[in-house]
Design a protein around this motif. Structure first.
Motif, mmCIF file in Angstrom:
data_model
loop_
_atom_site.group_PDB
_atom_site.id
_atom_site.type_symbol
_atom_site.label_atom_id
_atom_site.label_comp_id
_atom_site.label_asym_id
_atom_site.label_seq_id
_atom_site.Cartn_x
_atom_site.Cartn_y
_atom_site.Cartn_z
ATOM 1 N N ASP A 1 0.433 -1.882 -13.129
ATOM 2 C CA ASP A 1 -0.882 -1.708 -12.501
ATOM 3 C C ASP A 1 -0.766 -1.807 -10.979
ATOM 4 O OD1 ASP A 1 -2.104 -1.352 -14.926
ATOM 5 O OD2 ASP A 1 -2.795 -3.441 -15.108
ATOM 6 N N GLY A 2 0.078 -2.745 -10.505
ATOM 7 C CA GLY A 2 0.262 -2.905 -9.067
ATOM 8 C C GLY A 2 0.871 -1.673 -8.416
ATOM 9 N N VAL A 3 1.866 -1.083 -9.065
ATOM 10 C CA VAL A 3 2.503 0.129 -8.523
ATOM 11 C C VAL A 3 1.520 1.292 -8.531
ATOM 12 C CG1 VAL A 3 4.355 1.824 -8.852
ATOM 13 C CG2 VAL A 3 4.827 -0.620 -9.168
ATOM 14 N N LYS A 4 0.737 1.419 -9.607
ATOM 15 C CA LYS A 4 -0.257 2.496 -9.670
ATOM 16 C C LYS A 4 -1.255 2.378 -8.523
ATOM 17 C CE LYS A 4 -2.031 3.320 -13.775
ATOM 18 N NZ LYS A 4 -2.571 3.028 -15.130
ATOM 19 N N ASP A 5 -1.708 1.154 -8.261
ATOM 20 C CA ASP A 5 -2.654 0.939 -7.166
ATOM 21 C C ASP A 5 -2.008 1.244 -5.815
ATOM 22 O OD1 ASP A 5 -5.131 -0.274 -5.905
ATOM 23 O OD2 ASP A 5 -3.594 -1.673 -5.171
ATOM 24 N N LEU A 6 -0.759 0.811 -5.632
ATOM 25 C CA LEU A 6 -0.040 1.049 -4.380
ATOM 26 C C LEU A 6 0.124 2.548 -4.116
ATOM 27 C CD1 LEU A 6 1.774 0.283 -1.962
ATOM 28 C CD2 LEU A 6 3.677 0.055 -3.588
ATOM 29 N N VAL A 7 0.551 3.284 -5.122
ATOM 30 C CA VAL A 7 0.764 4.723 -4.957
ATOM 31 C C VAL A 7 -0.567 5.436 -4.699
ATOM 32 C CG1 VAL A 7 1.495 6.839 -6.132
ATOM 33 C CG2 VAL A 7 2.897 4.765 -6.296
ATOM 34 N N ALA A 8 -1.613 5.010 -5.413
ATOM 35 C CA ALA A 8 -2.932 5.636 -5.224
ATOM 36 C C ALA A 8 -3.424 5.438 -3.791
ATOM 37 C CB ALA A 8 -3.930 5.060 -6.218
ATOM 38 N N ARG A 9 -3.247 4.224 -3.264
ATOM 39 C CA ARG A 9 -3.682 3.958 -1.886
ATOM 40 C C ARG A 9 -2.839 4.712 -0.870
ATOM 41 N NH1 ARG A 9 -2.368 -0.785 -0.680
ATOM 42 N NH2 ARG A 9 -1.727 -1.713 -2.665
ATOM 43 N N SER A 10 -1.533 4.780 -1.107
ATOM 44 C CA SER A 10 -0.626 5.449 -0.164
ATOM 45 C C SER A 10 -0.852 6.953 -0.170
ATOM 46 C CB SER A 10 0.828 5.138 -0.526
ATOM 47 O OG SER A 10 1.070 3.740 -0.492
ATOM 48 N N TYR A 11 -1.124 7.480 -1.339
ATOM 49 C CA TYR A 11 -1.320 8.921 -1.506
ATOM 50 C C TYR A 11 -2.510 9.421 -0.685
ATOM 51 C CZ TYR A 11 -2.544 13.274 -3.973
ATOM 52 O OH TYR A 11 -2.876 14.558 -4.296
ATOM 53 N N LYS A 12 -3.495 8.563 -0.502
ATOM 54 C CA LYS A 12 -4.720 8.958 0.195
ATOM 55 C C LYS A 12 -4.618 8.807 1.718
ATOM 56 C CE LYS A 12 -7.627 7.679 -3.760
ATOM 57 N NZ LYS A 12 -8.645 6.729 -4.280
ATOM 58 N N LEU A 13 -3.514 8.209 2.199
ATOM 59 C CA LEU A 13 -3.378 7.984 3.635
ATOM 60 C C LEU A 13 -2.967 9.266 4.350
ATOM 61 C CD1 LEU A 13 -1.463 4.563 3.675
ATOM 62 C CD2 LEU A 13 -3.894 4.939 4.145
#
Length: 404
Positions: A324-336
């Motif tokens: 779950d932590g990696v999914k959240d990290l990638v989702a946030r990074s993807y939007k930057l």
């Protein structure tokens, strides 16, 4: 030394964690410097392992400099005789006695071959090999003791230290480095505007590398070039790293200024292959898959790749929380935006998730990230607007869809 570390630890209690951490990190760094070149080299490598070492300590260790004076004229002559014996005059027409560069393991001299060609002679310091081997044997024994402590249960202490020692010893073996430099020259030969000096195997030895001398290299050349040229340098540098990571699988992990130069003619020059690693074919494909999924926002696949490649998952690991932590990290990074995205921040949070949830990453997955982290500052300084993920996609497509 122990008293200094104890004082630093006490500071952490009295003045709060951030101040205490800074004091402790500085004291650790000072202790390492007093222990000498072997431990400085080991600490520099350890400072890259943000997957197992806290970021506040990595920041201090990764910038350590082995401030060792160059070999004296007498020492240089001794080292030259030890390496070449009576063949010195057959191999070289002349060797300048003052080095043009110096490090804890070797010094670099300008030399002339019998045919008149100008070369760089990287000559290992006399006695440095046995000294470093003995120091690293002590380090391995210390790691074996530390690994038994309850607080390090589940942490791959021995594996990390073994990998660290192998990396340091690899920098002592100049015969191997010469072969690695030749491999890099071959691998990067198809990348436009990239220059890796040609090695002269007949003149090289296990304790010496002879390569083409590249004149007028300076760390501030790029700063004096036009903005358009700096942007070209940034794109070329990233392409070099992506070619190594995604296509060839043979990776120079230490492309800091001093190993990476730019010329006024627009070339990127890659030097010093002492810290290079060969990825397995499986890990090359996994890392390419990881980076592609990171760039398109598929965090679940990124988490699965880290778990698939991990060298260990502790008994009390929380795999669902890690995923779950990696999914959240990638989702946030993807939007930057490209300017907001930071590989160092991304990797730091990924490694923190691993530590907190008991997932020990494979060094083969860490070292590719390391090669990118090392060049990020250089690339951002050249072109603040560069998009790391978009720049990678053409190379990723070639890597993942069969065009090698």
């Amino acid at each position: 030394m122990a008293a200094g570390l104890a004082t630093a630890s006490a500071t952490a209690v009295r003045h709060g964690r951030p101040a205490g951490r800074r004091r402790l990190a500085r004291e650790v760094a000072r202790t390492v410097v007093r222990l000498g070149p072997t431990f400085i080299k080991a600490a520099q490598v350890l400072g890259t392992r943000r997957d197992v070492v806290p970021a506040w300590l990595c920041d201090e260790l990764s910038v350590l400099q082995d401030d060792v004076p160059p070999m004296s004229v007498a020492q240089g002559r001794t080292a030259l005789r030890e390496v070449y014996g009576d063949q010195v005059d057959e191999v070289f027409a002349a060797v300048e006695e003052t080095p043009v560069a110096s490090g804890s393991i070797a010094c670099v001299y300008r030399a002339t071959l019998p045919d008149g060609g100008t070369v760089a002679l990287k000559l290992r310091r006399s006695g440095i090999g046995p000294q470093m081997a003995a120091d690293l044997a002590l380090l391995r024994r210390g790691a074996a003791l530390v690994a038994r402590l309850p607080m390090f249960r589940g942490v791959p202490v021995r594996e990390v230290v073994d990998n660290l020692c192998d990396s340091v010893l690899g920098q002592v073996d100049l015969g191997r480095e010469g072969r690695d430099l030749g491999r890099l020259r071959e691998d990067l030969g198809s990348v436009p505007r990239v220059l890796v000096p040609r090695v002269h195997p007949g003149a090289s030895r296990p304790a010496a590398i002879v390569m083409d001398f590249i004149p007028d290299l300076a760390v501030d050349t790029a700063a004096q070039c036009s903005r358009a040229m700096r942007r070209t340098f940034a794109a070329s540098t990233l392409t070099v790293v992506y070619q190594m990571l995604f296509i060839n699988g043979f990776v120079h992990c230490d492309l800091h200024p001093g190993n990476l130069y730019f010329t006024r003619g627009g070339q990127v020059v890659v030097l010093d292959a002492g810290f290079s690693v060969q990825l397995s074919e499986r890990m090359r494909e996994l890392f390419a898959d990881f980076f592609l999924n990171m760039s398109i926002g598929r965090g679940d696949r990124c988490a699965a790749i880290v778990l698939e490649s991990a060298i260990g998952v502790s008994e009390d690991a929380n795999v669902p929380a890690f995923t779950d932590g990696v999914k959240d990290l990638v989702a946030r990074s993807y939007k930057l935006s490209a300017k907001e995205f930071s590989l160092i921040a991304f990797a730091g949070e990924l490694f923190d998730l691993q530590r907190r949830h008991g997932v020990a990453a494979s060094p083969e997955l860490v070292f590719p990230l390391l090669s990118l982290l090392v060049v990020e500052g250089t690339v951002r300084a050249l072109d603040p607007d560069i998009d790391f993920q978009e720049t990678a996609k053409p190379v990723l497509n070639r890597a993942l869809f069969g065009i090698r």
